[in-house]
Design an enzyme around this catalytic site. Structure first.
Site, short mmCIF file in Angstrom:
data_model
loop_
_atom_site.label_atom_id
_atom_site.label_comp_id
_atom_site.label_asym_id
_atom_site.label_seq_id
_atom_site.Cartn_x
_atom_site.Cartn_y
_atom_site.Cartn_z
N ALA A 212 0.84 -1.20 0.00
CA ALA A 212 0.00 0.00 0.00
C ALA A 212 0.87 1.25 0.00
O ALA A 212 2.09 1.18 0.15
CB ALA A 212 -0.93 0.01 1.21
N ASN A 213 0.23 2.38 -0.20
CA ASN A 213 0.86 3.69 -0.04
C ASN A 213 0.40 4.32 1.26
O ASN A 213 -0.61 3.92 1.85
CB ASN A 213 0.50 4.60 -1.22
CG ASN A 213 1.25 4.23 -2.48
OD1 ASN A 213 2.40 3.81 -2.42
ND2 ASN A 213 0.60 4.36 -3.63
N ARG A 214 1.10 5.38 1.69
CA ARG A 214 0.82 5.99 3.00
C ARG A 214 -0.22 7.10 2.92
O ARG A 214 -0.06 8.15 3.51
CB ARG A 214 2.11 6.56 3.58
CG ARG A 214 3.20 5.55 3.86
CD ARG A 214 4.43 6.23 4.45
NE ARG A 214 5.53 5.32 4.67
CZ ARG A 214 5.71 4.58 5.76
NH1 ARG A 214 4.83 4.67 6.74
NH2 ARG A 214 6.74 3.78 5.87
N SER A 215 -1.28 6.88 2.20
CA SER A 215 -2.31 7.91 2.07
C SER A 215 -3.36 7.76 3.15
O SER A 215 -3.82 6.66 3.44
CB SER A 215 -2.97 7.83 0.69
OG SER A 215 -4.07 8.72 0.62
N ALA A 278 -3.77 7.69 -3.79
CA ALA A 278 -2.39 7.22 -3.95
C ALA A 278 -2.45 5.75 -4.34
O ALA A 278 -2.44 4.86 -3.49
CB ALA A 278 -1.61 7.42 -2.66
#
Length: 400
Positions: A212-215, A278
């Site tokens: 995942a991304n850190r959004s 993101a």
């Protein structure tokens, strides 16, 4: 900070209930007055534990009310209920929300809230366990169903040594919500359909792990709310987030990039597309159907990666392309240079570039460089709600 329009000469009744975050009501009052509104303060017994009458009166420039019977004798609680253009409860404690949901009226604040015909906005603030309690959730659902606006709560550290949802929304976020509540007149996007993506995507490795991304979804959700406040019909396609659902939008929850693309295409046609999510660029080519086990002495598993679909590029070249397609460029170096190249490569109309090497992803503020065919605009750092309001106004002006 960008001052929202539509508050000049508006009369706001501000109810401050019991919460350690009540000090923010003073800053909210200052911002409301700076925007041209007249503010009358009401303190509950709990609110008076954290904010003094003198402090609130000093910033409002008016007498503060806190006693049902004194108000009855001198001004009348019905007059207090009927005079304002809007009633704002910030912070709104769990107790006061419960009174509102159940029609109780045992003090000045709850009596005003039961008697008022003005639009009402609440900004909840409480311990995460109280916010997550089924009773509070049911009360919030009841209030939303009655048309009461809700802003926040945010997620983060609390007064107690714990963290989670329950933080009072920042004063500028509440200010923007008040402006949206009072300015359906500025429905410059009425009749328009806006598609917004928000949050991260989760790409499974196995049934318990993912990439995942850190959004956090804060910026995307704020943009959806700002577009809805200007009258747009908004479809929000969101990955997994912990932020509250924005009011007045159609929410489509997804997990992966492929699910997000499918939801976006299903939402077409649209006049506006703001791709704030993101999205993970890669996924595991073949996710394991069982949990990958760590065997003693064994090497780490090798993951074969595959490219995810490019949602921004796909919509920019789609047969049913939205009239205005806007992307984001989250960069850690050469921010504007990379964003300019990305806009040309993806085929979108605008790119909002930001430097995410700090705490932007998950934070409450953002500094944007707006990249268009005409050049680059450098916006000052501002809260994400203010970024959203400015972008929504810019979209409305462009489409007009």
């Amino acid at each position: 900070m960008l001052t929202p329009p539509g508050l000049t000469d508006r009369r706001i009744l501000l109810i401050v209930s019991g919460s350690i975050s009540a000090y923010k009501a003073l800053e909210l009052t200052r911002l409301l007055r700076k925007a041209g509104a007249a503010v009358t303060g009401v303190l509950t017994a709990g609110g008076a534990r954290f904010v003094t009458r003198e402090a609130l009166a000093g910033i409002t420039g008016q007498r503060v009310h806190d006693d049902l019977w004194a108000a009855e004798a001198e001004i009348g609680h019905i007059r207090l209920a009927r005079a304002p253009d809007a009633v704002v409860v910030a912070p709104a404690s769990a107790d006061l929300l419960a009174k509102m949901a159940n029609g109780l009226a045992d003090d000045l604040a709850s009596t005003i809230l039961l008697a008022t015909r003005a639009p009402v906005l609440v900004a909840p603030a409480m311990n995460p366990a109280m916010w997550d309690h089924p009773a509070t959730r049911a009360n919030i659902a009841t209030l939303r169903a009655r048309g009461i606006g809700v802003v926040g709560p945010g997620v983060g550290a609390m007064a107690e040594p714990e963290s989670g949802p329950g933080r009072l929304a920042e004063p500028d976020e509440i200010l923007a919500a008040v402006a949206g509540l009072l300015a359906p007149a500025s429905r410059a996007l009425a009749g328009r359909h806006a598609l917004v993506t928000s949050g991260p995507t989760h790409e499974p490795i196995d049934p318990v792990r993912y990439i995942a991304n850190r959004s956090s979804g804060k910026q995307g959700h704020a943009i959806a709310a700002a577009l809805a406040a200007l009258g747009a019909r908004v479809t929000l396609v969101s990955g997994p987030v912990a932020v509250p659902d924005p009011p007045g939008v159609t929410l489509r929850r997804v997990e992966s990039a492929r699910e997000m693309l499918a939801a976006c295409e299903a939402a077409l046609p649209a006049d506006i597309a703001v791709m704030a999510a993101a999205v993970a660029d890669w996924r595991v080519a073949e996710a394991a159907t069982q949990k990958l086990k760590k065997a003693p002495g064994a090497d780490a598993p090798t993951l074969t990666m595959a490219l995810n679909p490019d949602i921004l590029a796909t919509l920019s070249r789609h047969a049913r392309r939205p009239g205005l397609v806007i992307g984001f460029a989250a960069e850690t170096e050469r921010v504007v240079e990379h964003a300019v190249a990305k806009r040309q490569r993806k085929g979108c109309d605008w790119i909002l570039a930001n430097d995410v090497s700090g705490d932007v992803m998950g934070g409450d503020a953002n500094r944007i460089h707006l990249v268009t065919a005409d050049g680059v605009e450098d916006w000052p750092e501002m809260p994400k709600a203010a970024v959203a309001a400015r972008l929504a106004e810019r979209i409305a002006t462009t489409l007009a």
